[in-house]
Motif scaffolding. Sequence first.
Motif, mmCIF file in Angstrom:
data_model
loop_
_atom_site.group_PDB
_atom_site.id
_atom_site.type_symbol
_atom_site.label_atom_id
_atom_site.label_comp_id
_atom_site.label_asym_id
_atom_site.label_seq_id
_atom_site.Cartn_x
_atom_site.Cartn_y
_atom_site.Cartn_z
ATOM 1 N N VAL A 194 69.767 59.948 22.807
ATOM 2 C CA VAL A 194 69.979 59.355 21.474
ATOM 3 C C VAL A 194 68.687 59.711 20.324
ATOM 4 O O VAL A 194 67.749 59.570 20.821
ATOM 5 C CB VAL A 194 69.955 57.641 21.551
ATOM 6 C CG1 VAL A 194 69.906 56.826 20.266
ATOM 7 C CG2 VAL A 194 71.065 57.406 22.710
ATOM 8 N N ILE A 195 69.096 60.233 19.359
ATOM 9 C CA ILE A 195 68.153 60.682 18.296
ATOM 10 C C ILE A 195 67.841 59.568 17.283
ATOM 11 O O ILE A 195 66.566 59.753 16.618
ATOM 12 C CB ILE A 195 68.544 62.089 17.816
ATOM 13 C CG1 ILE A 195 70.159 61.880 17.153
ATOM 14 C CG2 ILE A 195 68.467 63.200 18.955
ATOM 15 C CD1 ILE A 195 70.110 63.189 16.348
ATOM 16 N N ALA A 196 68.650 58.586 17.191
ATOM 17 C CA ALA A 196 68.418 57.681 16.456
ATOM 18 C C ALA A 196 69.295 56.609 16.388
ATOM 19 O O ALA A 196 70.655 56.734 16.752
ATOM 20 C CB ALA A 196 68.273 58.066 14.856
ATOM 21 N N THR A 197 68.796 55.068 15.918
ATOM 22 C CA THR A 197 70.010 54.200 15.964
ATOM 23 C C THR A 197 70.098 53.544 14.507
ATOM 24 O O THR A 197 68.957 53.644 13.712
ATOM 25 C CB THR A 197 69.589 52.940 16.886
ATOM 26 O OG1 THR A 197 68.219 52.764 16.812
ATOM 27 C CG2 THR A 197 69.683 53.514 18.286
ATOM 28 N N GLU A 198 71.111 53.391 13.892
ATOM 29 C CA GLU A 198 71.145 52.897 12.608
ATOM 30 C C GLU A 198 71.980 51.612 12.752
ATOM 31 O O GLU A 198 72.667 51.265 13.345
ATOM 32 C CB GLU A 198 72.138 53.764 11.744
ATOM 33 C CG GLU A 198 71.772 55.302 11.699
ATOM 34 C CD GLU A 198 70.433 55.360 11.025
ATOM 35 O OE1 GLU A 198 69.765 54.218 10.408
ATOM 36 O OE2 GLU A 198 69.690 56.551 11.216
ATOM 37 N N ASP A 227 72.318 50.209 6.846
ATOM 38 C CA ASP A 227 72.151 51.630 6.854
ATOM 39 C C ASP A 227 73.551 52.522 6.750
ATOM 40 O O ASP A 227 74.544 51.936 6.599
ATOM 41 C CB ASP A 227 71.593 51.938 8.268
ATOM 42 C CG ASP A 227 70.151 51.532 8.462
ATOM 43 O OD1 ASP A 227 69.628 51.288 7.586
ATOM 44 O OD2 ASP A 227 69.903 51.227 9.663
ATOM 45 N N GLU A 275 61.416 63.275 7.446
ATOM 46 C CA GLU A 275 59.928 62.772 7.770
ATOM 47 C C GLU A 275 60.108 62.122 9.139
ATOM 48 O O GLU A 275 59.156 62.319 9.996
ATOM 49 C CB GLU A 275 59.494 61.856 6.767
ATOM 50 C CG GLU A 275 59.322 62.608 5.576
ATOM 51 C CD GLU A 275 58.935 61.633 4.281
ATOM 52 O OE1 GLU A 275 58.811 60.433 4.530
ATOM 53 O OE2 GLU A 275 58.247 62.094 3.288
ATOM 54 N N GLU A 276 60.933 61.283 9.653
ATOM 55 C CA GLU A 276 61.047 60.570 10.619
ATOM 56 C C GLU A 276 61.103 61.630 11.793
ATOM 57 O O GLU A 276 60.647 61.444 12.693
ATOM 58 C CB GLU A 276 62.358 59.567 10.638
ATOM 59 C CG GLU A 276 62.140 58.351 9.673
ATOM 60 C CD GLU A 276 63.333 57.568 9.411
ATOM 61 O OE1 GLU A 276 63.375 56.930 8.524
ATOM 62 O OE2 GLU A 276 64.525 57.971 10.177
ATOM 63 N N LEU A 279 58.050 63.153 12.591
ATOM 64 C CA LEU A 279 57.004 62.300 13.283
ATOM 65 C C LEU A 279 57.551 62.345 14.661
ATOM 66 O O LEU A 279 56.678 62.344 15.546
ATOM 67 C CB LEU A 279 57.057 60.995 12.750
ATOM 68 C CG LEU A 279 56.129 59.929 13.297
ATOM 69 C CD1 LEU A 279 54.598 60.449 13.341
ATOM 70 C CD2 LEU A 279 56.306 58.557 12.307
ATOM 71 N N GLN A 280 58.968 62.220 15.078
ATOM 72 C CA GLN A 280 59.468 62.374 16.808
ATOM 73 C C GLN A 280 58.728 63.926 16.949
ATOM 74 O O GLN A 280 58.369 63.719 18.134
ATOM 75 C CB GLN A 280 60.786 62.158 16.471
ATOM 76 C CG GLN A 280 61.190 60.726 16.125
ATOM 77 C CD GLN A 280 62.675 60.600 16.363
ATOM 78 O OE1 GLN A 280 63.363 61.290 15.334
ATOM 79 N NE2 GLN A 280 63.370 60.035 16.807
ATOM 80 N N LEU A 293 56.278 65.529 16.520
ATOM 81 C CA LEU A 293 54.946 65.518 16.745
ATOM 82 C C LEU A 293 54.404 64.994 18.059
ATOM 83 O O LEU A 293 53.562 65.091 18.646
ATOM 84 C CB LEU A 293 54.129 64.805 15.494
ATOM 85 C CG LEU A 293 54.012 65.593 14.410
ATOM 86 C CD1 LEU A 293 53.407 64.671 13.171
ATOM 87 C CD2 LEU A 293 53.054 66.976 14.475
ATOM 88 N N ASP A 294 55.324 64.073 18.437
ATOM 89 C CA ASP A 294 55.251 63.278 19.947
ATOM 90 C C ASP A 294 53.988 62.761 20.011
ATOM 91 O O ASP A 294 53.186 63.046 20.901
ATOM 92 C CB ASP A 294 55.365 64.588 21.162
ATOM 93 C CG ASP A 294 55.593 63.867 22.422
ATOM 94 O OD1 ASP A 294 55.929 62.683 22.380
ATOM 95 O OD2 ASP A 294 55.047 64.569 23.321
ATOM 96 N N VAL A 295 53.691 62.115 19.121
ATOM 97 C CA VAL A 295 52.431 61.313 18.978
ATOM 98 C C VAL A 295 51.759 60.488 20.039
ATOM 99 O O VAL A 295 50.704 60.361 20.115
ATOM 100 C CB VAL A 295 52.256 60.348 17.461
ATOM 101 C CG1 VAL A 295 52.278 61.506 16.197
ATOM 102 C CG2 VAL A 295 53.267 59.504 17.318
ATOM 103 N N TYR A 296 52.887 60.068 20.677
ATOM 104 C CA TYR A 296 52.470 59.089 21.951
ATOM 105 C C TYR A 296 52.159 60.058 23.099
ATOM 106 O O TYR A 296 52.053 59.489 24.350
ATOM 107 C CB TYR A 296 53.366 57.930 22.083
ATOM 108 C CG TYR A 296 53.758 57.228 20.793
ATOM 109 C CD1 TYR A 296 52.739 56.994 20.147
ATOM 110 C CD2 TYR A 296 55.156 56.930 20.422
ATOM 111 C CE1 TYR A 296 52.652 56.132 18.887
ATOM 112 C CE2 TYR A 296 55.283 56.428 19.284
ATOM 113 C CZ TYR A 296 54.218 55.679 18.541
ATOM 114 O OH TYR A 296 54.650 55.205 17.280
ATOM 115 N N ALA A 324 49.188 63.703 18.603
ATOM 116 C CA ALA A 324 48.681 64.312 17.110
ATOM 117 C C ALA A 324 47.797 63.371 16.812
ATOM 118 O O ALA A 324 47.851 62.265 16.890
ATOM 119 C CB ALA A 324 49.963 64.327 16.246
#
Lengths: 279, 154
Positions: B71-75, B79, B139-140, B143-144, B146-149, B154
């Motif tokens: 799953v890459i996103a949920t709407e 939306d 942009e989202e 951010l995904q 970048l794997d900030v967690y 990052a």
Amino acid sequence: MSQAALLDPLVPLAYRVRRTRRELPDIATLELVPVAGEVPAFLPGQFNMLYAFGIGEVAISMSGDPAQRGVFVHTVRDVGAISGAISRLGAGAIIGVRGPYGTAWPTTDAEGSDVLIIAGGLGLAPLRPAIYQVLANRARYGHVAILYGARSPSEILYRAELERWRRQLDVQLAVTVDHADASWRGDVGVVPKLIPRAGFDPTNTIALVCGPEVMMRFTATALLGAGVPAEQIHLSMERDMKCAIGLCGHCQFGPDFVCKDGPVMRYDRIAGFFAVREI
Amino acid sequence: MEGLERIVLEHPFFAGLEAKLGPVITGCARNHRFDPGQYLFHEGDPADEFYLIRHGSVALEILPPGQPAVVIATEQAGDIVGASWLVAPYRWRFDARARELTRAIGLDARCLRDKCEADNHLGYEMMKRFLPLVVGRLEETRLQLLDVYGKHRA
């Protein structure tokens, strides 16, 4: 700050690990009690310097309830030699502690306002004391929303507590993950995407944000886009802290030292420094 | 104002749209109901419609070879699902699955593209709505990526 720390702020005091809890494979929560003396009071958002003897010292935010006296609670992720050693300590182990240090989340100033608490990953830990304080004084605030983003469903921190807060009727809680398989029933997407659904009055909202710096930058931009003024957005900054009392300069961020002018800082005062390299 | 036109104009995507454009857009619209687990569309299918979600939620999925769907996103309600109808060759780039009972307004892509060609003002109104949506999703996604967690965040 404790009396002992005032007398000699660079000398840690001995604390004993009372209890540990494995939150995730690389994250542990430790309860620390002093070998002698009392635990000083702290404010949500402040941090301690934790010293793994013979290895080194690292700044770790408070993650416990400020109303619960007599214990420091810290949630530590194993990302290096020092944090790894601390996260593997067992009950009964001795650790050095200096603090509390730093600025606090503006939970008192936020009374009468809507409160938007936005955390990413381990960033939920420094926000947890503020959440405890806000929920303990729920009637003093307007709408309260907690928005949390994690890497994946298996990496959600404090899952049981999040589920408990979600059941509370006067708190809006939303969780999203960056990646998931089809078995995950919750949201997938980045945490700023939750902001438009948070149902707050932007001009009367205080936003508390903590997570990786890039996540906070995206989140602050989304909050501005939603109409929250920059001076009402507060971020918890992270830099390499050494002395923690504003002497050594390791944690300098523009004109400020994160250890004494932060870690909680107002976005309007620091926004200009985010895009500066090698700051 | 007819029911379908009112529903279309009350959707957040069309907030602020001039009333005179309501019937033009609604002329390309129809109601949909998707049961839990039902797919709105599959990757590779013609992108001949996009959806204003009114109720429920939709998972956007990619199927890596030999692995479960990711799953890459949920709407959610409010939306939009689908932007591939705007870009040739007008094929979906992912799957879209209703995660619960989902109600949506479908807008016929060819019908709307033709009307936008004929009326550039309508086309500009659509572009003003879709461009922020597409940039936001870019942009989202960054951010995904970048794997900030992650451990080397990052």
